[in-house]
Design a protein around this motif. Structure first.
Motif, PDB file in Angstrom:
ATOM      1  N   GLU A 180      -4.597 -89.611  29.476  1.00 42.86           N
ATOM      2  CA  GLU A 180      -5.682 -89.053  28.677  1.00 42.86           C
ATOM      3  C   GLU A 180      -6.995 -90.244  28.554  1.00 42.86           C
ATOM      4  OE1 GLU A 180      -7.555 -86.494  27.236  1.00 42.86           O
ATOM      5  OE2 GLU A 180      -6.048 -85.105  28.553  1.00 42.86           O
ATOM      6  N   ALA A 181      -8.018 -90.131  28.828  1.00 39.72           N
ATOM      7  CA  ALA A 181      -8.455 -91.664  28.153  1.00 39.72           C
ATOM      8  C   ALA A 181      -9.939 -91.264  27.320  1.00 39.72           C
ATOM      9  CB  ALA A 181      -9.871 -91.459  29.740  1.00 39.72           C
ATOM     10  N   PHE A 216     -16.047 -93.901  31.219  1.00 39.29           N
ATOM     11  CA  PHE A 216     -15.393 -94.088  30.665  1.00 39.29           C
ATOM     12  C   PHE A 216     -14.193 -93.990  32.155  1.00 39.29           C
ATOM     13  CE2 PHE A 216     -11.312 -94.949  28.149  1.00 39.29           C
ATOM     14  CZ  PHE A 216     -10.868 -96.709  28.567  1.00 39.29           C
ATOM     15  N   GLU A 217     -13.516 -93.002  31.945  1.00 34.40           N
ATOM     16  CA  GLU A 217     -12.653 -91.901  32.680  1.00 34.40           C
ATOM     17  C   GLU A 217     -12.984 -92.533  33.887  1.00 34.40           C
ATOM     18  OE1 GLU A 217     -12.517 -87.975  32.992  1.00 34.40           O
ATOM     19  OE2 GLU A 217     -12.687 -87.117  30.845  1.00 34.40           O
ATOM     20  N   SER A 218     -14.029 -92.395  34.903  1.00 30.20           N
ATOM     21  CA  SER A 218     -14.366 -92.737  35.765  1.00 30.20           C
ATOM     22  C   SER A 218     -14.215 -94.618  36.274  1.00 30.20           C
ATOM     23  CB  SER A 218     -15.674 -93.128  36.310  1.00 30.20           C
ATOM     24  OG  SER A 218     -16.179 -91.133  36.236  1.00 30.20           O
ATOM     25  N   LYS A 253     -15.268-104.365  25.725  1.00 27.41           N
ATOM     26  CA  LYS A 253     -14.179-104.858  26.532  1.00 27.41           C
ATOM     27  C   LYS A 253     -14.805-104.900  27.923  1.00 27.41           C
ATOM     28  CE  LYS A 253     -12.558-108.251  24.048  1.00 27.41           C
ATOM     29  NZ  LYS A 253     -12.215-109.843  24.455  1.00 27.41           N
ATOM     30  N   GLY A 254     -14.355-104.959  29.194  1.00 23.87           N
ATOM     31  CA  GLY A 254     -14.115-103.943  30.392  1.00 23.87           C
ATOM     32  C   GLY A 254     -12.760-103.017  30.330  1.00 23.87           C
ATOM     33  N   VAL A 255     -12.774-102.649  31.540  1.00 25.62           N
ATOM     34  CA  VAL A 255     -12.057-101.317  31.475  1.00 25.62           C
ATOM     35  C   VAL A 255     -10.509-102.386  31.774  1.00 25.62           C
ATOM     36  CG1 VAL A 255     -12.268-101.181  34.199  1.00 25.62           C
ATOM     37  CG2 VAL A 255     -10.892 -99.382  32.814  1.00 25.62           C
ATOM     38  N   GLY A 256      -9.958-102.823  31.666  1.00 28.30           N
ATOM     39  CA  GLY A 256      -8.883-103.864  32.020  1.00 28.30           C
ATOM     40  C   GLY A 256      -8.820-104.741  30.511  1.00 28.30           C
ATOM     41  N   ALA A 270      -5.295 -92.940  45.368  1.00 30.15           N
ATOM     42  CA  ALA A 270      -5.375 -91.830  45.136  1.00 30.15           C
ATOM     43  C   ALA A 270      -5.506 -91.674  43.804  1.00 30.15           C
ATOM     44  CB  ALA A 270      -3.967 -90.728  45.726  1.00 30.15           C
ATOM     45  N   THR A 271      -5.519 -91.898  42.686  1.00 28.90           N
ATOM     46  CA  THR A 271      -6.186 -91.864  41.279  1.00 28.90           C
ATOM     47  C   THR A 271      -7.289 -91.229  41.775  1.00 28.90           C
ATOM     48  OG1 THR A 271      -4.341 -93.689  40.914  1.00 28.90           O
ATOM     49  CG2 THR A 271      -6.141 -92.691  39.353  1.00 28.90           C
ATOM     50  N   HIS A 272      -7.255 -90.225  40.580  1.00 30.99           N
ATOM     51  CA  HIS A 272      -8.394 -89.199  40.518  1.00 30.99           C
ATOM     52  C   HIS A 272      -8.455 -88.357  39.360  1.00 30.99           C
ATOM     53  CE1 HIS A 272      -5.365 -86.113  41.895  1.00 30.99           C
ATOM     54  NE2 HIS A 272      -5.891 -85.352  41.114  1.00 30.99           N
ATOM     55  N   ARG A 273      -9.913 -88.058  39.331  1.00 33.15           N
ATOM     56  CA  ARG A 273      -9.949 -87.100  37.333  1.00 33.15           C
ATOM     57  C   ARG A 273      -9.562 -85.464  38.154  1.00 33.15           C
ATOM     58  NH1 ARG A 273     -15.641 -86.585  36.425  1.00 33.15           N
ATOM     59  NH2 ARG A 273     -15.068 -86.199  33.965  1.00 33.15           N
TER      60      ARG A 273
END
Length: 136
Positions: free
Chosen positions: A51-52, A12-14, A88-91, A27-30
């Motif tokens: 926080e995901a 999910f984080e990904s 549901k999707g991530v959006g 540039a978003t990253h874990r």
């Protein structure tokens, strides 16, 4: 990964990172986990520590407490939790923050918009129109 719950959380984080890269900031990253001084799961969401959460049982109060604590560690003014919606999707995930944080965010947005409008009214009108059209 031996822990299926951890694997779901990482997946999910990904997905959240990919979504934010496509729609907000390339540039978003874990983040690397830092234990007691954790700075949130995801960096690159403007002014936020993220926080995901992809858990079967949703506990908003703990998510918000964690997000706010990690925002402080990350030097960000706002913390939020991105909470997966089942089926549901991530959006369609929820972005959650406490009211005090949301009021601070809205006050900042209001003040910055007023500043831009007074200094560059044409630029303000253009940006305002673009965002209103995107919401339609």
């Amino acid at each position: 990964m031996a822990n299926p719950s951890k694997a779901k959380g990482t997946a999910f984080e990904s997905l959240v990172v990919a979504y934010l890269r496509d729609h907000h900031n390339s540039a978003t990253h874990r983040n690397v986990q830092m234990g007691a001084k954790d700075i949130g799961d995801i960096a690159g969401y403007y002014l936020h520590a993220v926080e995901a959460k992809a858990e079967k049982e949703i506990t908003l109060s703990s998510y918000i407490a964690q997000a706010n604590r990690e925002a402080t560690h990350a030097g960000q003014p706002f913390g939020c939790a991105v909470v997966k919606r089942r089926m549901k999707g991530v959006g369609d995930a929820y972005v959650v923050r406490d009211l005090a944080t949301d009021v601070r965010l809205m006050n900042r947005l209001r003040d910055m918009e007023a500043c831009l409008q007074s200094v560059a009214p044409a630029a303000y009108a253009l940006v305002d129109r673009q965002h209103r059209e995107a919401a339609a």
